[in-house]
Design an enzyme around this catalytic site. Structure first.
Site, short mmCIF file in Angstrom:
data_model
loop_
_atom_site.label_atom_id
_atom_site.label_comp_id
_atom_site.label_asym_id
_atom_site.label_seq_id
_atom_site.Cartn_x
_atom_site.Cartn_y
_atom_site.Cartn_z
N ASP A 1 0.86 -1.18 0.00
CA ASP A 1 0.00 0.00 0.00
C ASP A 1 0.90 1.23 0.00
O ASP A 1 2.09 1.15 0.33
CB ASP A 1 -0.89 -0.03 1.24
CG ASP A 1 -1.73 1.22 1.37
OD1 ASP A 1 -2.34 1.62 0.37
OD2 ASP A 1 -1.76 1.79 2.47
N GLU B 1 -8.71 14.31 6.27
CA GLU B 1 -9.71 15.22 6.80
C GLU B 1 -9.09 16.15 7.84
O GLU B 1 -9.37 17.35 7.87
CB GLU B 1 -10.86 14.44 7.43
CG GLU B 1 -11.83 13.83 6.43
CD GLU B 1 -13.11 13.37 7.09
OE1 GLU B 1 -13.11 13.21 8.33
OE2 GLU B 1 -14.11 13.16 6.38
N LYS C 1 -17.07 15.94 -1.08
CA LYS C 1 -15.67 15.91 -1.49
C LYS C 1 -15.29 14.47 -1.78
O LYS C 1 -15.83 13.53 -1.18
CB LYS C 1 -14.75 16.50 -0.42
CG LYS C 1 -14.58 15.67 0.83
CD LYS C 1 -13.51 16.28 1.74
CE LYS C 1 -13.18 15.38 2.92
NZ LYS C 1 -14.25 15.33 3.91
N THR D 1 -2.29 1.47 -4.90
CA THR D 1 -2.67 2.72 -4.26
C THR D 1 -4.00 3.23 -4.79
O THR D 1 -4.40 2.89 -5.90
CB THR D 1 -1.58 3.80 -4.48
OG1 THR D 1 -2.01 5.03 -3.92
CG2 THR D 1 -1.31 4.00 -5.95
N GLY D 2 -4.65 4.02 -3.98
CA GLY D 2 -5.89 4.66 -4.40
C GLY D 2 -5.68 6.01 -5.04
O GLY D 2 -6.65 6.67 -5.42
N ASP D 3 -4.42 6.43 -5.20
CA ASP D 3 -4.13 7.74 -5.77
C ASP D 3 -4.22 7.73 -7.29
O ASP D 3 -4.29 6.67 -7.93
CB ASP D 3 -2.72 8.18 -5.36
CG ASP D 3 -2.64 8.52 -3.89
OD1 ASP D 3 -3.69 8.88 -3.32
OD2 ASP D 3 -1.55 8.40 -3.31
N ASP E 1 -1.25 -0.71 6.11
CA ASP E 1 -1.44 -0.14 7.44
C ASP E 1 -2.90 0.14 7.78
O ASP E 1 -3.19 0.49 8.93
CB ASP E 1 -0.66 1.17 7.55
CG ASP E 1 -1.34 2.30 6.78
OD1 ASP E 1 -1.68 2.08 5.61
OD2 ASP E 1 -1.53 3.39 7.35
N ASN F 1 -8.46 -0.92 4.83
CA ASN F 1 -8.67 -1.25 3.42
C ASN F 1 -7.61 -2.20 2.88
O ASN F 1 -7.71 -2.65 1.74
CB ASN F 1 -8.71 0.03 2.58
CG ASN F 1 -7.42 0.82 2.69
OD1 ASN F 1 -6.67 0.67 3.65
ND2 ASN F 1 -7.16 1.67 1.73
N ASP F 2 -6.59 -2.51 3.67
CA ASP F 2 -5.55 -3.45 3.24
C ASP F 2 -5.76 -4.85 3.81
O ASP F 2 -4.98 -5.76 3.51
CB ASP F 2 -4.17 -2.94 3.67
CG ASP F 2 -3.85 -1.57 3.10
OD1 ASP F 2 -4.14 -1.36 1.91
OD2 ASP F 2 -3.31 -0.73 3.83
#
Length: 1196
Positions: A490, A601, A666, A778-780, A910, A913-914
């Site tokens: 991740d 956030e 957002k 990754t979610g990026d 970490d 979601n992993d």
């Protein structure tokens, strides 16, 4: 830890609980029991020991040895080992179960404050049942799953810490139920409301239901407004009590525009009743984003009921639930209704035995054991046939003086097979399983105490804190870390610190940089000065979150000077007129601390705070914003939570005294831009610029909804939320979410920086040099992932990036097949001197300069062709998968581990979601990060930071693999040698099943004489120092083939064992060629011959371990202890008169014939091993030898 299911328990769709009523006994009580055994079930403890194949096998051998005519050894020699092993196993189980019983007693006897018949009393925790109303005080642990009824906090909020459940240390707000929040404390103990909730579930983030209060009396007629007029300071005691449910619908508009008269709640006077006082609220002009001019014309009184008093929300949600194991913090006390108790609480439903993972070494060992069993069966059958055939031959030859029994062929054959079953039983190395279990446990303990893997700058190490040291949650995968070929990582919180800060921001057409002190700076307007749209964007950032400000910080200016600075008029006077519009200066509010579960956030709220818009207070129903000194209060109508599928979160609000609803949303640009109707023309270019700078991007949008439409949406949202047990509920909620999250107006684009973790580049470089393929999931965005790849050293400037995007299946497969056609290349390996490269050619090579970057959409298509994706990845040094969802991560891992090569995979992450990825990989490695301990607790190994993964795999993984393989081979060697001695001796005894080794040797050979050396090898054997393995990672790659225990290795050791046995037996037999007369006149016989063979075999086995692992103090002492134990036992047996050879031990072992026989036999048995090892070191040096020599050269 297995939990017993409650008798008669069934899956509940929903349950109905009446507060303070003893009729809830149909549900499980709060008594917990995790112990496996009781006094009545204690016999099962002994039976459980026979679940192990080794114990069952030993028992079978012992039973056979008790049969008259079949027995080969003295029964005590066979029964002693099995009794010892069973006793140790039973004691270990009893100690573990005793610990569970003590833990259960502490939990069940804990005192709890609970209402009984309307009075607050103290009872045991085990006495609680669903429906009880309890009081939890600050610092106390919640004894059951409860719904908050009321709180000592003025906003009816209770703050809890759920570190025991999910590891998150940030405080979480839990809000009182709407119908009970107004109840006085004295009435909670007699409240008879009914709560309907779903049945018990393991999901920590799910609960749904509704609250039904008791029927209230019919309301009295409400007086006209003129009769109810009061001044704002009117005495509440003079106000007439009226029905709350009616007043929730009562809003009285006035003729004056911009002002509205409505009733506000006064002091509580009874259950569900409050005094009402009319008030007036000024309708302030607002910013463009809140403009209601477009909707005021269509508003009606029907939609105005939410402007003043909102209806009490009867629904039950996660915001109302405090699960068992949580701790109350920053709240004096809270009243709660027990809904789930005992083993039905979420904590205990999640305490289940994890699905065990099996290492590849275990599978190889099982194959070797299976081969031993096949050989064992073949030897039994062959020897039995030879024995039966010889007996019948002797009977036909009429050797009457032998007194051979007259038996049928089948009976004689069966009897011989049973005898040889006992005689050859040592060929099965059953002690190996015990040795492996002990060794792995100690390996895990040593790993957890490695001082080089501690992440504490100063002070003592807290061994229980996973953020400070390594924690091994399993010992079955120690060696699996030593041959990993694919590592899945991740990014956020793994390669980065998850320490986020806003760095760039686009609001309207203006783009800002964020300085280190958090202030916005624009190239056009300078530091701390920005246009009106930016103020609106900052306000949106402060509202659209679940962050809770520290309630100890001031929520508003406290001095007159501060109030004057933040005066509305002063703000208007400071407006700067420019060609671009109005520009406002920022003013910094009071310092505050924020509790944020999500670091991004927290970064956005902190950025808004640093620039004058501060989140002051948050409750379940409202949020108070310190807007440049002005208090602006917004009612929270709904919070649409973030999920990995939605990739966005939203809040629906309404500002006090204003018409219309406000939606702030957002999320990822991939889902947000398609719902924004007025995005700037260059927004995508700005997003790309932010991403290429390595920033995480997020788009913020807003929307205003007319009151009439919004009121209908709120009513439907509340109705659907109150549904319990409807399988279509989530689909209905999704439709409602999409309804308000569409047609948004552009607010801002933010770029958040997440700093790289310590030594990430060094760690990744070492892993690549070790021939480990790196996958970053990754979610990026793609540009962000690529930038991070370069920053972390995963990608190099000269790398050829193959970027796969879109949904064109043919194009995607074409790119992957191009990479497949290139073929795999070796990863970067050790760069050594020309001398080393010439002497050790296997240590040189070049890094692959190809990398694959694939988007989420393309990845979905590629996963439909898993073998193509895997082969394409083989030609790349790294693979970057962008915008991946949690289940996508798990599918990628499954794709690789299920390929034809069956490579060993490891995953590291970490966050929650992993978890799916960690469970799917062969080895899961969790990092105790800022997103909680979900990944750390789910993983097989937990490490403080990413930099420790190189030492975990390249050092400890490699060490443990070599240690265990060496131990397995050594155990096979010593057991096979003892069995082959019996086989060879059978040829000299006419297959009469006559044992060769001494009786006590059979009993103690594996239990005492040869038990410690292999365990010491498995714990301490080190072929290369840790520093050398870290500096020269290519020493790791040869183990990825797992050939140390392959067919060639097994065959080589079998041949060596056969030579060892032949050398010992023939040399010893040769010493008896002339009668074997010893110095004291003793004539050698079977007893003397057996003693010499046993001694020679034991010495050969003990010396062989030094040739295998080198001479160390640990091995030296354990070998000496084994020899001392052997001599002591041999001499001690003379006192029991078991066999005549025990009395001649001294004469045999100290006579010239005996000593020369032993020395010659041992030397000849070990000669091939010495020659092969010496030849291999100089002619064909193994990798670890090259590493040691290269390390010495660098050290010099």
């Amino acid at each position: 830890m297995a939990l017993r299911k409650r008798k008669g328990a069934t899956a509940e769709a929903s349950r109905v609980i009446q507060a303070n009523t003893p009729s809830n006994k149909a549900y499980a009580g709060n008594k917990v029991s995790t112990a496996q055994y009781s006094l009545l079930t204690s016999p099962l403890l002994l039976l459980s020991q026979f679940k192990k194949f080794s114990n069952l096998f030993f028992l079978f051998v012992a039973v056979i040895n008790l049969i008259p005519g079949v027995s080969v050894f003295n029964p005590i020699n066979i029964l002693t080992p099995i009794v010892f092993i069973l006793t140790v196993g039973v004691i270990r189980e009893l100690l573990e179960d005793l610990g569970r019983k003590k833990s259960d007693m502490r939990a069940n006897r804990a005192p709890v404050s609970v209402y009984r018949e309307g009075r607050l009393t103290t009872a045991r925790c085990s006495a609680l049942r669903p429906g009880d109303v309890i009081v939890v005080r600050e610092g106390e642990e919640v004894p059951a799953d409860i719904l908050v009824l009321a709180s000592s906090d003025v906003d009816d909020v209770a703050y809890v810490q759920t570190a025991n459940l999910d590891g998150e240390t940030a405080l979480k707000p839990r809000y009182a139920l709407g119908p009970t929040a107004a109840l006085p404390e004295a009435l909670l103990g007699s409240w008879k409301g009914t709560v309907t909730v779903n049945g018990p579930t393991r999901n920590l983030d799910f609960i749904e239901g509704r609250v039904d209060t008791e029927p209230e009396p019919e309301p009295e007629a409400i007086a006209p407004m003129d009769e109810m007029k009061h001044t704002p300071t009117a005495s509440p005691q003079d106000a007439k009590p009226v029905n709350m449910q009616t007043l929730h619908r009562l809003v009285i508009p006035t003729a004056r525009k911009g002002s509205m008269q409505y009733l506000t709640p006064g002091p509580r006077v009874g259950a569900g009743m409050q005094t009402m006082t009319p008030q007036r609220v000024k309708h302030r002009p607002g910013l463009d984003m809140f403009s209601t001019s477009a909707v005021e014309d269509i508003e009606s009184d029907a939609g105005s009921d939410i402007l003043g008093l909102q209806p009490v929300d009867p629904s039950v949600s996660l915001d109302n639930l405090i699960p068992r194991g949580s701790k109350l913090a920053n709240t004096t006390d809270a009243h709660g209704l027990v809904v789930y108790a005992g083993h039905e609480t979420k904590m205990y439903l999640n305490v289940t035995k994890a699905h065990p993972k099996t290492s590849r070494l275990d599978r190889q060992v099982n194959i070797v054991i299976l081969l031993c069993i096949v050989l064992f069966a073949a030897l039994i059958i062959g020897s039995a046939v030879m024995s039966t055939g010889f007996s019948y031959y002797m009977q036909r030859a009429d050797h009457w003086y032998l007194e051979l029994p007259r038996e049928t062929l089948l009976f004689a054959l069966g009897k011989a097979m049973l005898s040889y079953f006992v005689l050859y039983a040592m060929i099965i190395p059953l002690s190996l399983f015990v040795s492996l279990e002990v060794t792995r446990f100690i390996q895990s303990s040593r790993l957890s105490r490695d001082p080089a893997m501690v992440d504490v700058p100063d002070g003592p190490v807290d061994r229980s804190d996973p953020r400070q040291r390594v924690i091994s949650r399993t010992s079955a995968l120690n060696e699996e870390l030593g041959y990993v070929r694919h590592l899945f990582c991740d990014k956020t919180g793994t390669l980065t610190l998850n320490d986020m800060v806003l760095r760039r921001m686009m609001a309207g057409d203006a783009v800002y940089d964020v300085r280190d002190d958090g202030r916005l700076e624009s190239p056009d307007t300078g530091l701390g000065v920005f246009i009106r749209d930016t103020r609106s964007a900052l306000l949106a950032l402060a509202m659209c979150n679940t962050v809770v400000p520290d309630n100890l910080a001031p929520s508003s200016p406290t001095s007159e000077a501060d109030l004057s600075v933040y005066d509305d008029d002063s703000v208007d006077e400071d407006v700067i007129k420019t060609d671009e519009g109005e520009i406002f200066p920022t003013r910094r509010p009071h310092e505050r601390q924020f509790q944020a579960i999500s670091p991004d956030e927290g970064a956005l709220v902190q950025a808004a705070h640093d620039n004058g818009v501060s989140l002051a207070t948050r409750t379940k129903k409202s949020v108070l914003i310190d807007y440049y000194g002005q208090e602006r209060k917004f009612s929270i109508v709904a919070v649409l939570e973030f999920t990995s599928d939605r990739k966005r979160m939203s809040v629906v609000l309404r500002e006090d005294g204003r018409r219309g609803f406000l939606v702030v949303s957002k999320g990822a640009d991939s889902v947000m831009l398609e719902n924004i109707v007025d995005a700037p023309a260059d927004v995508r270019r700005r997003i790309k610029d932010f991403s290429e700078a390595g920033l995480r991007t997020m788009v913020v949008g807003t929307r205003t909804i007319p009151s009439l439409i919004g009121a209908a949406w709120v009513k439907e949202w509340s109705r659907v939320n109150g549904i319990v047990g409807d399988p279509g509920k989530e689909a209905k909620l999704d439709a409602l979410r999409r309804e308000v999250e569409s047609s948004l107006s552009f607010s801002s684009v933010v770029g958040i920086e997440d700093r790289l973790a310590v030594d990430v580049a060094v760690t990744l470089r070492r892993l690549l040099q070790a021939n480990i393929k790196i996958w970053v999931l990754t979610g990026d965005k793609l540009e962000t992932a690529v930038n991070i790849g370069y920053s972390a050293g995963l990608l190099e400037v000269e790398d050829d990036l193959h970027i796969v995007t879109g949904t064109d299946e043919q194009a995607i497969l074409g790119t992957l097949e191009e990479l497949t056609a290139v073929g795999p290349e070796p990863s970067a390996v050790m760069r050594t001197s020309p001398h080393m490269a010439k002497k050790y050619p296997g240590m040189t090579g070049a890094r692959s300069h190809r990398a694959l970057v694939i988007s989420s959409e393309a990845l979905d298509i590629a996963l439909q062709h898993p073998e193509t994706l895997y082969l394409a990845s083989q030609s790349c040094a790294a693979v970057l998968c962008c915008r991946t969802a949690p289940m996508q991560k798990a599918r990628v891992v499954k794709c690789v581990r299920s390929s034809k090569d069956k490579p060993v995979t490891a995953a590291i992450g970490d966050g929650a979601n992993d978890v799916a990825m960690l469970r799917m990989a062969h080895v899961g490695i969790g990092i105790a990060g800022k997103e909680g301990l979900q990944a750390s607790r789910t993983a097989d190994y937990s490490i403080p930071s990413f930099r420790h993964v190189s030492r975990l795999m390249l050092v400890h993984g490699r060490w443990n693999y070599r240690r265990l393989v060496t131990m397995v081979i050594y155990c096979l060697y010593k057991n096979l040698a003892a069995a082959l001695c019996a086989l060879v001796f059978s040829f000299a005894t006419a297959f009469s099943a006559q044992p060769l080794l001494l009786g006590n040797t059979i009993m103690l050979y594996n239990v005492l004489y040869t038990f410690l050396p292999p365990v010491v090898v498995g714990i301490t054997f080190t072929d290369a120092p840790a520093k050398a393995l870290e500096l020269f990672p290519p020493a790791y790659s040869p183990h990825q083939l797992r050939s140390l225990l392959g067919p060639r290795a097994v065959f080589t050791w079998t041949v060596e064992t056969a030579w060892t046995v032949a050398a010992i037996l023939f040399v010893t037999a040769g010493s008896f060629a002339y009668g074997g007369v010893f110095s004291d006149g003793t004539v050698g016989g079977l007893g003397m011959f057996s003693l010499l063979v046993t001694t020679s075999l034991l010495l050969t086995v003990l010396i062989r371990v030094f040739l295998l692992c080198g001479v160390t103090w640990h091995l030296l002492w354990t070998s000496l202890l084994s020899l001392i134990a052997y001599v002591f036992c041999i001499q001690g047996m003379s006192f029991f008169n078991q066999s005549p050879q025990y009395f001649a031990t001294t004469a045999v072992l100290w006579s010239p014939t005996g000593v020369c026989s032993i020395i010659l036999a041992v030397s000849l048995a070990l000669a091939p091993a010495v020659f092969v090892q010496a030849w291999g070191r100089h002619a064909r040096a193994p990798t670890y030898v090259a590493v040691k020599e290269a390390f010495r050269r660098r050290a010099l």
